[in-house]
Scaffold this active site. Structure first.
Site, PDB file in Angstrom:
ATOM      1  N   GLU A 110       0.845  -1.206   0.000  1.00  0.00           N
ATOM      2  CA  GLU A 110       0.000   0.000   0.000  1.00  0.00           C
ATOM      3  C   GLU A 110       0.868   1.239   0.000  1.00  0.00           C
ATOM      4  O   GLU A 110       2.051   1.173   0.296  1.00  0.00           O
ATOM      5  CB  GLU A 110      -0.820   0.048   1.301  1.00  0.00           C
ATOM      6  CG  GLU A 110      -1.674  -1.147   1.508  1.00  0.00           C
ATOM      7  CD  GLU A 110      -2.283  -1.171   2.900  1.00  0.00           C
ATOM      8  OE1 GLU A 110      -2.076  -0.218   3.679  1.00  0.00           O
ATOM      9  OE2 GLU A 110      -2.969  -2.157   3.186  1.00  0.00           O
ATOM     10  N   LYS A 112       2.287   4.534   1.672  1.00  0.00           N
ATOM     11  CA  LYS A 112       2.444   5.046   3.034  1.00  0.00           C
ATOM     12  C   LYS A 112       2.098   6.528   2.967  1.00  0.00           C
ATOM     13  O   LYS A 112       2.848   7.336   2.431  1.00  0.00           O
ATOM     14  CB  LYS A 112       3.856   4.842   3.555  1.00  0.00           C
ATOM     15  CG  LYS A 112       3.963   5.258   5.012  1.00  0.00           C
ATOM     16  CD  LYS A 112       5.250   4.822   5.639  1.00  0.00           C
ATOM     17  CE  LYS A 112       5.219   5.013   7.152  1.00  0.00           C
ATOM     18  NZ  LYS A 112       4.824   6.324   7.593  1.00  0.00           N
ATOM     19  N   ASP A 114       1.494  10.295   4.067  1.00  0.00           N
ATOM     20  CA  ASP A 114       2.264  11.132   4.986  1.00  0.00           C
ATOM     21  C   ASP A 114       1.359  12.209   5.592  1.00  0.00           C
ATOM     22  O   ASP A 114       1.407  13.368   5.232  1.00  0.00           O
ATOM     23  CB  ASP A 114       3.429  11.775   4.225  1.00  0.00           C
ATOM     24  CG  ASP A 114       4.457  12.363   5.166  1.00  0.00           C
ATOM     25  OD1 ASP A 114       4.370  12.099   6.381  1.00  0.00           O
ATOM     26  OD2 ASP A 114       5.345  13.084   4.694  1.00  0.00           O
ATOM     27  N   TYR A 222      -6.858   2.564   5.894  1.00  0.00           N
ATOM     28  CA  TYR A 222      -5.962   1.467   5.520  1.00  0.00           C
ATOM     29  C   TYR A 222      -6.037   0.245   6.432  1.00  0.00           C
ATOM     30  O   TYR A 222      -5.282  -0.693   6.251  1.00  0.00           O
ATOM     31  CB  TYR A 222      -4.511   1.956   5.406  1.00  0.00           C
ATOM     32  CG  TYR A 222      -4.009   2.719   6.616  1.00  0.00           C
ATOM     33  CD1 TYR A 222      -3.863   2.107   7.844  1.00  0.00           C
ATOM     34  CD2 TYR A 222      -3.677   4.064   6.504  1.00  0.00           C
ATOM     35  CE1 TYR A 222      -3.401   2.806   8.938  1.00  0.00           C
ATOM     36  CE2 TYR A 222      -3.217   4.766   7.593  1.00  0.00           C
ATOM     37  CZ  TYR A 222      -3.083   4.132   8.812  1.00  0.00           C
ATOM     38  OH  TYR A 222      -2.633   4.822   9.904  1.00  0.00           O
ATOM     39  N   LYS A 309      10.567   3.360   3.397  1.00  0.00           N
ATOM     40  CA  LYS A 309      10.390   4.799   3.194  1.00  0.00           C
ATOM     41  C   LYS A 309      11.294   5.335   2.093  1.00  0.00           C
ATOM     42  O   LYS A 309      12.458   4.953   2.000  1.00  0.00           O
ATOM     43  CB  LYS A 309      10.648   5.539   4.514  1.00  0.00           C
ATOM     44  CG  LYS A 309       9.496   5.320   5.487  1.00  0.00           C
ATOM     45  CD  LYS A 309       9.692   6.003   6.807  1.00  0.00           C
ATOM     46  CE  LYS A 309       9.429   7.465   6.773  1.00  0.00           C
ATOM     47  NZ  LYS A 309       9.431   8.056   8.126  1.00  0.00           N
ATOM     48  N   CYS A 403      19.603  45.538  11.694  1.00  0.00           N
ATOM     49  CA  CYS A 403      18.786  45.389  10.486  1.00  0.00           C
ATOM     50  C   CYS A 403      19.639  45.610   9.234  1.00  0.00           C
ATOM     51  O   CYS A 403      20.334  46.623   9.120  1.00  0.00           O
ATOM     52  CB  CYS A 403      17.633  46.390  10.533  1.00  0.00           C
ATOM     53  SG  CYS A 403      16.649  46.353   9.025  1.00  0.00           S
ATOM     54  N   CYS A 406      18.273  49.043   7.579  1.00  0.00           N
ATOM     55  CA  CYS A 406      18.333  50.375   8.191  1.00  0.00           C
ATOM     56  C   CYS A 406      19.334  50.464   9.344  1.00  0.00           C
ATOM     57  O   CYS A 406      19.522  51.537   9.917  1.00  0.00           O
ATOM     58  CB  CYS A 406      16.947  50.810   8.664  1.00  0.00           C
ATOM     59  SG  CYS A 406      16.372  49.887  10.088  1.00  0.00           S
ATOM     60  N   CYS A 421      13.177  43.874  13.318  1.00  0.00           N
ATOM     61  CA  CYS A 421      13.703  45.233  13.280  1.00  0.00           C
ATOM     62  C   CYS A 421      12.595  46.129  13.835  1.00  0.00           C
ATOM     63  O   CYS A 421      11.490  46.168  13.283  1.00  0.00           O
ATOM     64  CB  CYS A 421      14.022  45.639  11.845  1.00  0.00           C
ATOM     65  SG  CYS A 421      14.265  47.424  11.708  1.00  0.00           S
ATOM     66  N   CYS A 427      12.258  52.087   8.324  1.00  0.00           N
ATOM     67  CA  CYS A 427      12.918  50.976   7.626  1.00  0.00           C
ATOM     68  C   CYS A 427      12.165  50.715   6.314  1.00  0.00           C
ATOM     69  O   CYS A 427      10.985  50.339   6.321  1.00  0.00           O
ATOM     70  CB  CYS A 427      12.906  49.756   8.543  1.00  0.00           C
ATOM     71  SG  CYS A 427      13.681  48.309   7.845  1.00  0.00           S
TER      72      CYS A 427
HETATM   73  S1  IVH Z   1      -0.730   0.413   9.027  1.00  0.00           S
HETATM   74  C1  IVH Z   1      -0.068  -1.687  12.856  1.00  0.00           C
HETATM   75  N1  IVH Z   1      -0.856   1.432   6.625  1.00  0.00           N
HETATM   76  O1  IVH Z   1       2.336   5.193   9.256  1.00  0.00           O
HETATM   77  C2  IVH Z   1       0.044  -1.020  11.574  1.00  0.00           C
HETATM   78  N2  IVH Z   1      -0.005   2.803   8.372  1.00  0.00           N
HETATM   79  O2  IVH Z   1       4.615   4.516  11.317  1.00  0.00           O
HETATM   80  C3  IVH Z   1      -0.371   0.368  11.681  1.00  0.00           C
HETATM   81  N3  IVH Z   1       0.600   5.052   7.680  1.00  0.00           N
HETATM   82  O3  IVH Z   1       1.080   6.289  12.192  1.00  0.00           O
HETATM   83  C4  IVH Z   1      -0.271   1.187  10.534  1.00  0.00           C
HETATM   84  N4  IVH Z   1       0.054   4.854   5.569  1.00  0.00           N
HETATM   85  O4  IVH Z   1      -0.447   6.672  10.338  1.00  0.00           O
HETATM   86  C5  IVH Z   1      -0.517   1.637   7.905  1.00  0.00           C
HETATM   87  N5  IVH Z   1      -1.048   2.214   4.454  1.00  0.00           N
HETATM   88  C6  IVH Z   1      -0.720   2.435   5.726  1.00  0.00           C
HETATM   89  C7  IVH Z   1      -0.196   3.654   6.172  1.00  0.00           C
HETATM   90  C8  IVH Z   1       0.147   3.802   7.515  1.00  0.00           C
HETATM   91  C9  IVH Z   1       0.529   5.659   6.493  1.00  0.00           C
HETATM   92  C10 IVH Z   1       1.110   5.702   8.910  1.00  0.00           C
HETATM   93  C11 IVH Z   1       0.237   5.498  10.106  1.00  0.00           C
HETATM   94  C12 IVH Z   1       1.164   5.284  11.263  1.00  0.00           C
HETATM   95  C13 IVH Z   1       2.522   5.330  10.635  1.00  0.00           C
HETATM   96  C14 IVH Z   1       3.314   4.183  11.160  1.00  0.00           C
END
Ligand code: IVH
Length: 687
Positions: A110, A112, A114, A222, A309, A403, A406, A421, A427
């Site tokens: 999946e 991740k 942010d 998720y 990551k 500054c 000035c 400042c 200024c």
């Molecule tokens: S699963 C036990 N799936 O990543 C598993 N987390 O460091 C729990 N996050 O705070 C998380 N995308 O907010 C999962 N597809 C995804 C995710 C995800 C982002 C974040 C989540 C968590 C952090 C974990």
């Protein structure tokens, strides 16, 4: 340095980054660098257990809990994920899983996301509660705020869902909304958010859910947790969530081995630049629940999942010099001039350095080779110095004390990272910045006065402050180089027209620190006249909606300044609107009663309803609180407002019920039959 001191220094450093990240919402290092530090500490602590400490930052997942929200214990702990940045470690993860099970397994890959994690609880198909991750064991109840997110279903679609279940997901602020929000914040003199993640987390913790509603948060789910789930594996349940109305990513994929997983990682690394929201990696999960259970969890993270990551794109380049910009409020911002370098498809020549603390923390020196990074941020930032390439002659960077424009000695206010400042009246960039702000579209909207023209007028001694604009004569303008008769006409006309700009915009245009467009509206409608604002105490100022002590003190500081008072006197003499248009009372039927208006109405616009309330002596509030007497509810009313009003026992009335309160003096402009019809529509769609 001995081992113990090294461990302690690392803990201190990590704690300071944690504080910047979680409390100030303003990290100064990349996630990658943070993870490197944390790993270094973890390694040292496991090699030297004699220096263990329960308060070490390695012992907690980090907490996002803040005061003012009710704490809720999680039924299922909200664990973290183990992270890796290396392909080998990702392969190790699969190898370990398969060795333990003595067979191959199916994985789910999946995005991740942010953003910030959320747990949403559903009971009998209805949203019951939304809780932040907090420390993983308990989090903050942010239900009212989450209810405003359009992609979160309040009631489920379809059928077959368990009576009680929880979903876990990520709350995100799309890049487009993030850019808009930051542009607004800069305009209003508020610190911009460092990235969409911090903006999402900060928004989720706002006390006023109507502000949250305007920010356009999004939520991807998720995970599904609970008893009696429809399927015994993650993938099928995630697909089922879509049918119940949740937003689930379309980039969820089943993979049967590390090669499949790696192809997925590579495809996402390409795709993510096109996504409208931030992602920072890929999450790999074992699909079947029974196998997940067999693999178990550590105290912090499941052993059946790992996050790979992506390293934020970085470039190495030379820091040539540092400029200091002076804003309209006198705030000093250091900006790095870099040897041009390609980064994420653009040439980077400048990078933000934020403030002196960051320069000290990273020990950035002119001539250093530095890493620049573009995360979710608009402006690239320097994240690290390549110390191995530092010249032996380099010198510690000396921050300026006076500054650059000035020469006035700089000041630093308690609790603020920036220097200022204080020479507001003398200024140049502050003078020009204030005039530009005053004439801008959202302020006095004076056509014909762009940045260059303002500089021209200033250099020719015609304007030194905003009041001088009202003494400009056509003949003075016409004779200036580059300004012909037509431009002079435009300016004179624009200045004259600005006399009709309503009071709330005049108040905003003055450029009082922290008084943005919306705050100015609230203050203007609360106090009605500039005189009333000028003579109000901090306590009285705070009574206006959206005004806190920081804003109240800033207003008082502004009006303590003799120069500002002189400008105000001259603007008044120039006939600017210094009071909100007075309301002629039709009756006092609503005197002492306060109203919140929410939703869409059929007979009147919201502004008309507001006018009616004022004409009858009532008061309008922006949000439901214990001070509210009535909530006038239209169609499409925000559910948060309804819930809150019900909880506080506030009377909820329809548009017609409201009209009856002021009737017969209100001219409703429709006949009775129409009103009855409308009554049915409103009531039918509401209750
Ligand atoms: S699963 C036990 N799936 O990543 C598993 N987390 O460091 C729990 N996050 O705070 C998380 N995308 O907010 C999962 N597809 C995804 C995710 C995800 C982002 C974040 C989540 C968590 C952090 C974990």
């Amino acid at each position: 340095m001995d081992i113990k001191s090294k461990i302690e220094a690392l803990r201190k450093e990590i704690n300071s980054h944690n504080y910047r990240y979680y409390v100030e919402n303003y990290p100064v290092i990349s996630d990658f660098d943070f993870d490197v530090l944390l790993r270094e500490l973890q390694d040292m602590e496991s090699s030297y257990p004699q220096f263990d400490d329960i308060n070490s930052p390695t012992k907690r997942v980090g907490s996002d809990q803040s005061n003012g929200f009710e704490s809720v214990k999680h039924r299922y702990p909200m664990l973290s994920l183990s992270n890796t940045y290396s392909q080998d470690e990702l392969s190790d993860f699969c190898r370990k899983v398969e060795e333990e099970l003595e067979s191959s397994v199916e994985y789910v890959c999946e995005l991740k996301f942010d953003g910030t994690a959320i747990c949403i609880i559903y009971e009998d198909g209805k949203l019951l509660k939304a809780v932040t991750r907090g420390d993983g064991t308990s989090g903050d109840d942010v239900t009212e705020n989450v209810r405003t997110i359009n992609s979160v279903p309040l009631e489920l679609h379809g059928s077959g869902y368990p009576d009680y279940f929880e979903v876990r997901g990520e709350i995100l602020l799309p890049y487009s909304s993030f850019d808009r929000l930051n542009a607004d914040r800069e305009l209003n003199d508020e610190q911009p958010f460092a990235n969409p993640r911090n903006a999402a987390a900060g928004t989720l913790k706002l006390q006023n859910s109507s502000v949250v509603a305007k920010r356009n948060l999004d939520c991807y789910i998720y995970n599904l947790l609970g008893e009696n789930l429809p399927y015994k594996n993650h993938y099928d349940n995630i697909q089922q969530l879509k049918k119940w109305g949740f937003k689930v990513s379309e980039h969820v994929k089943r993979c049967s081995n590390i090669n499949d997983i790696w192809s997925y990682v590579e495809s996402i690394d390409k795709l993510r630049v096109e996504l409208p929201y931030a992602t920072d990696g890929v999450v790999v999960k074992v699909n079947r629940y029974d196998i997940q259970k067999q693999l178990g969890t550590t105290a912090k993270a499941p052993k059946w999942s790992v996050a790979y990551k992506f390293k934020a794109e970085q470039a190495l380049t030379k820091l040539i010099s540092v400029d200091f910009q002076v804003g309209r409020t006198g705030a000093i911002t250091p900006v790095a001039n870099l040897e041009p370098v390609q980064l994420a498809g653009t040439t980077v020549k400048r990078a933000s350095l934020h403030n002196s603390d960051q320069i000290t923390l990273l020990d950035i020196r002119v001539g250093d080779m530095v890493y620049v990074e573009k995360g979710g941020e608009i402006i690239p930032k320097i994240t690290e110095v390549e110390l191995s390439m530092r010249s032996s002659e380099s010198e510690v960077f000396e921050y300026i004390f006076s500054c650059p424009e000035c020469g006035t000695p700089l000041v630093r206010f308690e609790g603020e990272a920036k220097s200022y400042c204080p020479n507001q009246g003398g200024c140049a960039p502050q003078i020009l910045g204030r005039i530009e702000h005053f004439v801008a579209r959202k302020g006095m909207n004076i056509d014909g006065l762009g940045g260059e023209t303002i500089v021209l007028l200033h250099n020719n001694g015609l304007v030194n402050n905003i009041a001088d604009l009202y003494s400009l004569r056509h003949d003075q303008l016409e004779s200036l180089p580059r300004l012909g008769t037509k431009s002079a006409d435009n300016i004179v006309k624009g200045v004259a027209n600005s006399r009709n700009i309503p009071f709330s915009r005049v108040l905003f245009a003055l450029g009082i620190r922290f008084v943005g467009e919306t705050t100015a509206k609230y203050i203007a409608s609360h106090f009605k006249t500039l005189d009333a604002i000028m003579s109000a105490s901090v306590e009285q100022l705070i009574e206006a909606d959206e005004v806190g002590s920081k804003i109240a003190e800033s207003i008082q500081d502004y009006f303590k300044d003799e120069n500002n008072l002189d400008i105000i006197r001259r603007l008044s003499a120039a006939n600017l609107q210094m009071s909100a248009e007075s309301v002629e009372l039709v009756s006092d039927n609503l005197s002492g009663k306060s109203f919140v208006i929410s939703g869409s109405f059929i007979l009147h616009s919201r502004d008309e309803l507001k006018a009616i309330i004022e004409q009858h002596g009532g008061k309008i509030l922006s949000s439901v609180s214990s001070n509210t007497n009535y909530l006038i509810a239209g169609t499409k009313i925000g559910p948060a407002k309804l819930t809150k009003a019900t909880k506080l026992n506030i009377k909820i009335i329809s548009e017609n019920e409201f009209i009856n309160m002021v009737s017969p003096s209100v001219d409703v402009k429709v006949n009775t039959i129409e009103i009855e019809n409308v009554n049915n529509i409103t009531q039918g769609s509401l209750f």
